[in-house]
Scaffold this motif. Structure first.
Motif, PDB file in Angstrom:
ATOM      1  N   THR A   1     -32.646   7.051  44.508  1.00 51.10           N
ATOM      2  CA  THR A   1     -32.471   6.430  45.828  1.00 51.10           C
ATOM      3  C   THR A   1     -31.121   6.799  46.429  1.00 51.10           C
ATOM      4  O   THR A   1     -30.941   6.708  47.651  1.00 51.10           O
ATOM      5  CB  THR A   1     -32.576   4.898  45.744  1.00 51.10           C
TER       6      THR A   1
ATOM      7  N   GLU B   1     -38.771   6.095  33.856  1.00 52.85           N
ATOM      8  CA  GLU B   1     -39.150   6.324  35.247  1.00 52.85           C
ATOM      9  C   GLU B   1     -38.460   5.331  36.174  1.00 52.85           C
ATOM     10  O   GLU B   1     -37.983   5.703  37.254  1.00 52.85           O
ATOM     11  CB  GLU B   1     -40.662   6.246  35.414  1.00 52.85           C
TER      12      GLU B   1
ATOM     13  N   ALA C   1     -38.166  10.754  46.486  1.00 51.87           N
ATOM     14  CA  ALA C   1     -38.979  10.218  45.387  1.00 51.87           C
ATOM     15  C   ALA C   1     -39.419   8.815  45.774  1.00 51.87           C
ATOM     16  O   ALA C   1     -38.852   8.192  46.668  1.00 51.87           O
ATOM     17  CB  ALA C   1     -38.172  10.183  44.086  1.00 51.87           C
TER      18      ALA C   1
ATOM     19  N   GLY D   1     -39.833   4.783  45.796  1.00 51.10           N
ATOM     20  CA  GLY D   1     -38.897   3.710  45.513  1.00 51.10           C
ATOM     21  C   GLY D   1     -39.498   2.750  44.499  1.00 51.10           C
ATOM     22  O   GLY D   1     -40.694   2.442  44.542  1.00 51.10           O
ATOM     23  N   LEU D   2     -38.689   2.281  43.577  1.00 48.36           N
ATOM     24  CA  LEU D   2     -39.167   1.334  42.563  1.00 48.36           C
ATOM     25  C   LEU D   2     -39.374  -0.039  43.186  1.00 48.36           C
ATOM     26  O   LEU D   2     -38.496  -0.564  43.865  1.00 48.36           O
ATOM     27  CB  LEU D   2     -38.149   1.246  41.425  1.00 48.36           C
TER      28      LEU D   2
ATOM     29  N   MET E   1     -44.645   1.203  42.701  1.00 51.99           N
ATOM     30  CA  MET E   1     -43.678   1.957  43.494  1.00 51.99           C
ATOM     31  C   MET E   1     -44.178   2.145  44.917  1.00 51.99           C
ATOM     32  O   MET E   1     -45.358   1.924  45.216  1.00 51.99           O
ATOM     33  CB  MET E   1     -43.424   3.323  42.846  1.00 51.99           C
TER      34      MET E   1
ATOM     35  N   VAL F   1     -42.969  13.297  42.469  1.00 52.50           N
ATOM     36  CA  VAL F   1     -43.430  12.113  41.750  1.00 52.50           C
ATOM     37  C   VAL F   1     -43.479  12.374  40.248  1.00 52.50           C
ATOM     38  O   VAL F   1     -43.199  13.474  39.783  1.00 52.50           O
ATOM     39  CB  VAL F   1     -44.817  11.664  42.266  1.00 52.50           C
TER      40      VAL F   1
ATOM     41  N   LEU G   1     -36.096   6.522  39.237  1.00 47.67           N
ATOM     42  CA  LEU G   1     -36.361   6.167  40.632  1.00 47.67           C
ATOM     43  C   LEU G   1     -35.174   5.412  41.237  1.00 47.67           C
ATOM     44  O   LEU G   1     -34.852   5.589  42.423  1.00 47.67           O
ATOM     45  CB  LEU G   1     -37.635   5.328  40.737  1.00 47.67           C
ATOM     46  N   THR G   2     -34.531   4.582  40.442  1.00 47.82           N
ATOM     47  CA  THR G   2     -33.338   3.879  40.922  1.00 47.82           C
ATOM     48  C   THR G   2     -32.219   4.862  41.213  1.00 47.82           C
ATOM     49  O   THR G   2     -31.543   4.778  42.243  1.00 47.82           O
ATOM     50  CB  THR G   2     -32.889   2.842  39.879  1.00 47.82           C
TER      51      THR G   2
ATOM     52  N   TRP H   1     -41.790  10.668  37.369  1.00 51.25           N
ATOM     53  CA  TRP H   1     -40.467  10.792  36.760  1.00 51.25           C
ATOM     54  C   TRP H   1     -40.405  10.078  35.410  1.00 51.25           C
ATOM     55  O   TRP H   1     -39.411   9.461  35.062  1.00 51.25           O
ATOM     56  CB  TRP H   1     -39.417  10.221  37.714  1.00 51.25           C
TER      57      TRP H   1
END
Length: 308
Positions: free
Chosen positions: A74, A66, A80, A82-83, A100, A206, A70-71, A208
């Motif tokens: 971006t 995940e 989605a 952000g981490l 997150m 959401v 998320l990275t 992931w």
């Protein structure tokens, strides 16, 4: 321990002033954290923690995947979270956790307005499948076998026997795509305009935890099963058609489409009670296990009649 970990990633003068449990998930506990800032306003973060012993053995893998997804996202047009931080081995938290950013909107599971939301879901999934990451995620996995399928009590024996035979066959060849692997209404956030459904829009996707590389049919099939049980069995095949109208590409051969649709429905057969529990906690108290079992039976029978 977890609060101390979260505090490391807050700005100077910020602190957690509220915690709200988010419902609707099956594998992890989700909490919305309200963060008080120095200037008196608030913002929100979301904390995802794996607590259930049944899922802990996969927590490290899922949280790392995940964080990577998320990275990656971006740099794309797919909205989605952000981490902020991740502790996949619970080195600093009580449980394996991921922090997150919080997205506006909410998941919508109601029957009302579904006709307007389904085309949005299809277009969003087409956009996800169009992603071409520089580094592919791991190949998809399916765990359901012919022996693990749970036939609902009173289910159509002929249809289920045929469906089980379908997944005994080797998986069809496919063109790989970037997959979400749990794309369904509960993992999509909407900004709903009650007075004007045409203005409803998606604000983010959401969960992931299991991005994969595999056939688009697999993601589509999962959303088909969810819609069939959430609303009505007829919505299953309708979503597949809507996905294609939105520009998505599925397997050309009927038997190949049937394989992926049936495989996901068979996987659901093992978890119907868990789906019912999650949806009831999210507000759909009408969706009992028995109702979902009947809908799943009708859906599987419909698949076999339409494509078998």
């Amino acid at each position: 321990m977890t609060l101390a970990w979260v505090n490391q990633y807050l700005d100077v003068g910020e602190r957690v002033v509220g915690v709200e449990t988010l419902h609707g998930g099956m594998t992890a506990e989700m909490r919305k954290l309200t963060i008080g800032t120095r200037d008196g306003v608030t913002r929100h973060l979301v904390l995802r923690s794996f607590v259930d012993p049944y899922y802990l053995e996969n927590a490290k893998d899922w949280l790392n995947r995940e964080a990577g997804a998320l990275t990656l996202l971006t740099e794309t047009d797919v909205l989605a979270p952000g981490l902020v931080a991740v502790d996949p081995t619970a080195a600093q938290c009580e449980y394996p956790s991921l922090l997150m950013t919080h997205l506006a909107g909410r998941s919508v599971l109601d029957d009302e307005g579904a006709e307007a939301r389904v085309p949005l879901l299809a277009r969003q999934l087409v956009a996800i499948h169009a992603l071409r990451p520089a580094e592919r995620p791991q190949e998809f996995r399916t765990l359901t076998t012919a022996e693990s399928v749970v036939i609902p009590e009173g289910g159509d024996a002929t249809a289920w026997a045929g469906a089980i035979d379908v997944i005994r066959e080797p998986a069809p060849s496919y063109e790989g795509r970037f997959l979400h692997r749990d794309f369904q209404p509960g993992n999509v956030l909407f900004d709903v305009a009650p007075s004007d459904p045409a203005r409803t829009r998606i604000t983010g996707v959401v969960d992931w935890a299991q991005p994969s590389w595999g056939p688009a049919d697999l993601d589509v099939a999962h959303c088909c099963t969810n819609l069939a049980l959430l609303h009505d069995p007829s919505w299953g095949l309708w979503f597949a058609q809507t996905y294609e109208k939105a520009g998505g590409s599925l397997a050309a051969a009927r038997n190949e489409r049937l394989y992926w649709l049936v495989r996901d429905a068979m996987a659901c057969s093992e978890e119907v009670a868990l789906w019912a529990k999650a949806w009831q906690e999210a507000g759909r108290t009408d969706l009992t296990t028995s109702i979902l079992e009947r809908r799943l039976d009708t859906y599987v029978t419909g698949l076999m009649n339409a494509l078998g």
